[in-house]
Design a protein around this motif. Structure first.
Motif, PDB file in Angstrom:
ATOM      1  N   VAL A  48     -32.816  56.244 -15.790  1.00  0.00           N
ATOM      2  CA  VAL A  48     -33.263  55.137 -16.215  1.00  0.00           C
ATOM      3  C   VAL A  48     -34.775  54.581 -17.399  1.00  0.00           C
ATOM      4  O   VAL A  48     -35.448  54.472 -16.449  1.00  0.00           O
ATOM      5  CB  VAL A  48     -32.701  53.194 -15.641  1.00  0.00           C
ATOM      6  CG1 VAL A  48     -33.138  52.259 -16.066  1.00  0.00           C
ATOM      7  CG2 VAL A  48     -31.540  53.434 -14.759  1.00  0.00           C
ATOM      8  N   PHE A  50     -36.576  53.284 -19.605  1.00  0.00           N
ATOM      9  CA  PHE A  50     -36.783  51.942 -21.163  1.00  0.00           C
ATOM     10  C   PHE A  50     -37.122  52.647 -22.365  1.00  0.00           C
ATOM     11  O   PHE A  50     -38.854  53.099 -21.906  1.00  0.00           O
ATOM     12  CB  PHE A  50     -37.053  50.380 -20.517  1.00  0.00           C
ATOM     13  CG  PHE A  50     -36.246  49.885 -18.860  1.00  0.00           C
ATOM     14  CD1 PHE A  50     -34.701  49.268 -20.039  1.00  0.00           C
ATOM     15  CD2 PHE A  50     -36.328  50.157 -18.181  1.00  0.00           C
ATOM     16  CE1 PHE A  50     -34.621  48.074 -18.873  1.00  0.00           C
ATOM     17  CE2 PHE A  50     -35.349  49.214 -17.121  1.00  0.00           C
ATOM     18  CZ  PHE A  50     -34.336  48.370 -17.472  1.00  0.00           C
ATOM     19  N   LYS A  56     -29.996  50.354 -28.621  1.00  0.00           N
ATOM     20  CA  LYS A  56     -29.304  50.089 -28.035  1.00  0.00           C
ATOM     21  C   LYS A  56     -29.113  50.710 -26.421  1.00  0.00           C
ATOM     22  O   LYS A  56     -29.915  51.527 -26.916  1.00  0.00           O
ATOM     23  CB  LYS A  56     -27.535  49.842 -28.092  1.00  0.00           C
ATOM     24  CG  LYS A  56     -27.266  51.120 -29.080  1.00  0.00           C
ATOM     25  CD  LYS A  56     -25.946  51.243 -29.803  1.00  0.00           C
ATOM     26  CE  LYS A  56     -25.167  51.867 -30.233  1.00  0.00           C
ATOM     27  NZ  LYS A  56     -25.229  53.698 -29.555  1.00  0.00           N
ATOM     28  N   ASP A  57     -28.572  49.973 -25.147  1.00  0.00           N
ATOM     29  CA  ASP A  57     -28.561  51.121 -24.508  1.00  0.00           C
ATOM     30  C   ASP A  57     -27.348  52.437 -24.267  1.00  0.00           C
ATOM     31  O   ASP A  57     -26.889  52.238 -24.869  1.00  0.00           O
ATOM     32  CB  ASP A  57     -27.754  50.207 -23.055  1.00  0.00           C
ATOM     33  CG  ASP A  57     -28.715  48.857 -22.894  1.00  0.00           C
ATOM     34  OD1 ASP A  57     -29.832  48.973 -22.577  1.00  0.00           O
ATOM     35  OD2 ASP A  57     -28.383  48.324 -22.484  1.00  0.00           O
ATOM     36  N   THR A  75     -24.667  47.680 -19.376  1.00  0.00           N
ATOM     37  CA  THR A  75     -25.512  46.555 -20.104  1.00  0.00           C
ATOM     38  C   THR A  75     -25.354  45.757 -19.020  1.00  0.00           C
ATOM     39  O   THR A  75     -26.672  45.106 -19.150  1.00  0.00           O
ATOM     40  CB  THR A  75     -24.804  46.519 -21.602  1.00  0.00           C
ATOM     41  OG1 THR A  75     -24.978  47.742 -22.159  1.00  0.00           O
ATOM     42  CG2 THR A  75     -25.477  45.523 -22.210  1.00  0.00           C
ATOM     43  N   LEU A  78     -28.113  46.225 -16.781  1.00  0.00           N
ATOM     44  CA  LEU A  78     -29.433  46.056 -17.208  1.00  0.00           C
ATOM     45  C   LEU A  78     -30.006  45.026 -17.616  1.00  0.00           C
ATOM     46  O   LEU A  78     -30.804  44.560 -17.731  1.00  0.00           O
ATOM     47  CB  LEU A  78     -29.613  46.982 -18.083  1.00  0.00           C
ATOM     48  CG  LEU A  78     -29.090  48.596 -18.402  1.00  0.00           C
ATOM     49  CD1 LEU A  78     -29.167  49.666 -19.164  1.00  0.00           C
ATOM     50  CD2 LEU A  78     -30.768  49.385 -17.529  1.00  0.00           C
ATOM     51  N   LYS A  90     -33.990  48.106 -24.838  1.00  0.00           N
ATOM     52  CA  LYS A  90     -33.403  49.135 -24.531  1.00  0.00           C
ATOM     53  C   LYS A  90     -33.063  49.874 -23.009  1.00  0.00           C
ATOM     54  O   LYS A  90     -34.415  50.692 -23.870  1.00  0.00           O
ATOM     55  CB  LYS A  90     -32.183  49.225 -25.059  1.00  0.00           C
ATOM     56  CG  LYS A  90     -31.890  48.284 -26.874  1.00  0.00           C
ATOM     57  CD  LYS A  90     -31.193  46.781 -26.261  1.00  0.00           C
ATOM     58  CE  LYS A  90     -30.897  45.968 -26.921  1.00  0.00           C
ATOM     59  NZ  LYS A  90     -30.343  44.513 -25.980  1.00  0.00           N
ATOM     60  N   ALA A  91     -32.495  50.640 -22.689  1.00  0.00           N
ATOM     61  CA  ALA A  91     -32.319  51.516 -22.106  1.00  0.00           C
ATOM     62  C   ALA A  91     -31.823  53.289 -22.044  1.00  0.00           C
ATOM     63  O   ALA A  91     -30.609  52.965 -22.757  1.00  0.00           O
ATOM     64  CB  ALA A  91     -32.579  51.485 -20.252  1.00  0.00           C
ATOM     65  N   ARG A  92     -32.450  54.389 -21.563  1.00  0.00           N
ATOM     66  CA  ARG A  92     -30.983  55.391 -21.482  1.00  0.00           C
ATOM     67  C   ARG A  92     -30.879  55.279 -20.108  1.00  0.00           C
ATOM     68  O   ARG A  92     -31.643  55.938 -19.238  1.00  0.00           O
ATOM     69  CB  ARG A  92     -32.132  56.364 -22.646  1.00  0.00           C
ATOM     70  CG  ARG A  92     -31.401  57.970 -22.086  1.00  0.00           C
ATOM     71  CD  ARG A  92     -31.638  58.953 -23.152  1.00  0.00           C
ATOM     72  NE  ARG A  92     -31.573  58.756 -24.575  1.00  0.00           N
ATOM     73  CZ  ARG A  92     -33.348  58.745 -24.797  1.00  0.00           C
ATOM     74  NH1 ARG A  92     -34.253  57.757 -24.161  1.00  0.00           N
ATOM     75  NH2 ARG A  92     -32.855  58.193 -26.412  1.00  0.00           N
TER      76      ARG A  92
END
Ligand code: PMV
Length: 364
Positions: A48, A50, A56-57, A75, A78, A90-92
């Motif tokens: 993860v 951020f 957006k995620d 999401t 998260l 947002k996160a990958r």
């Protein structure tokens, strides 16, 4: 600035005493207690990050960008982490399994256990295993159990419960049981467990009988685990799995997770027992059969299950550890050098059992 990033590993678990059905009073609470064993031998790896540049995620599952339902569930987790921490980005999320996804091999358990730990660690929250388990449980009940290693229990939820965490009953070393997975199909299952249990509870008039019976099954399973009594465990684990499947088979319309090969494997397990080998079957919300046996019988059980027509392969698993942090940027010397570029780890081609920090760093 250091990237808010963490990589975690988690394993699926197999419920010896099954959870099937949710309480009606929200918070994703199970209607019955369950007891599982966390399985080394199959692994989910999740990173993860951020990232302020994201709008957006983003979810990359097994090398494929994924949207819709799976992304919405990610999401939601998260968002819980963002709410508790100072993180707003947002996160990958990059995640991969070395076993078939969404096919009844409990991939949601290892997925949400790995995600809960990775997201909370990347956000700088230092949660206890109980808190990580509770966070995972809100996304997937069985994931609460994969946060912990060895033999793990989760009680049923009660009206005032908002938090509910799994607890370790015994460490992995307590009992070197083997679980041989007969993989029957590599495709996705017919209906997710969440939808399957909701459909069953809604349409099967016998469902309340399952909810009433499950605590007694759980108590017998716990006793057998404590005593390391394979025969007692195996007999009741089969009872739990077949009672659970009976509820979905009697739903309207019937929900049948099995294939003809599933039944052939069950017959082979009975034949093994008749020949003096202590082997016992359990099945989750999918067609695969997981067979419990002692280490001494592992080779013989693998040989027989692998020879059943329709069985694609077998996986040998054993009690293993809970979810753990594999690499957190904040703990790494020189972690700053990672900022900027998103991680490009291709877990799809990675042997997650043998990954080490150098592999991850080199690929980034
Ligand atoms: O928590 P879920 O949605 O992964 O449901 C798990 C249901 C079973 O795997 C069939 C049983 C269990 O206790 O793991």
């Amino acid at each position: 600035m250091k990237p808010k990033q963490a990589t975690t590993l988690a394993h699926p678990n197999i419920a010896l005493s099954k959870y099937w059905g949710k309480r009606e009073y929200g918070h994703n609470l199970p209607a019955v207690p369950s007891l599982s064993v966390t399985l080394a031998g199959m692994t989910t790896a999740t990173t993860v990050t951020f990232d302020p540049s994201l709008e957006k995620d983003v979810l990359i599952l097994g090398g494929q960008e994924t949207s819709g339902g799976p992304l919405d569930r990610v999401t939601a987790l998260l968002d819980r982490v963002r709410k508790r921490s100072e993180v707003t980005e947002k996160a990958r999320v990059v995640s991969a399994n070395d076993f078939p996804t969404a096919s009844g091999l409990a991939s949601s358990a290892s997925a949400f256990a790995a995600l809960a730990l990775a997201a909370s660690t990347a956000a700088g929250l230092h949660l206890s295993p109980e808190e990580v388990s509770n966070l995972a449980r809100m996304s997937s009940v069985s994931a609460a159990r994969s946060v912990l290693g060895g033999f793990v229990e989760l009680r049923a939820g009660w009206p005032r419960d908002e938090k509910l965490s799994a607890q370790q009953v015994a460490a992995p070393e307590h009992w070197p049981l083997r679980v041989i997975v007969a993989v029957v199909s590599e495709g996705p299952k017919t209906m997710s467990s969440t939808d399957g249990m909701a459909h069953t509870a809604r349409t099967n008039p016998f469902f309340p009988a399952w909810v009433e019976r499950a605590p007694g099954i759980y108590a017998r399973i716990k006793q057998a685990v404590e005593k390391k009594d394979l025969e007692a465990l195996g007999v009741v684990a089969e009872e739990s799995a077949l009672a659970m499947h009976a509820t979905s088979i009697a739903a309207a319309p019937a929900l049948i997770y099995w294939t003809a090969t599933t039944l052939d494997v069950l017959a082979e397990v009975r034949r093994l027992r008749a020949s003096g080998i202590r082997a016992y079957a359990t099945i989750d919300a999918g067609p695969h059969v997981k067979v419990l046996c002692s280490p001494d019988d592992e080779a013989e059980v693998v040989k027989h299950l692998g020879a059943v027509p329709g069985v694609k392969r077998t996986i040998v698993a054993r009690p293993g550890p809970g979810a753990r942090v594999f690499a957190a940027a904040e703990e790494r010397p020189g972690g700053d050098s990672l900022s900027g570029d998103p991680p490009s780890v291709s877990y799809a081609t990675l042997d997650v059992e043998s990954i080490d920090l150098e592999t991850i760093s080199a690929k980034q």
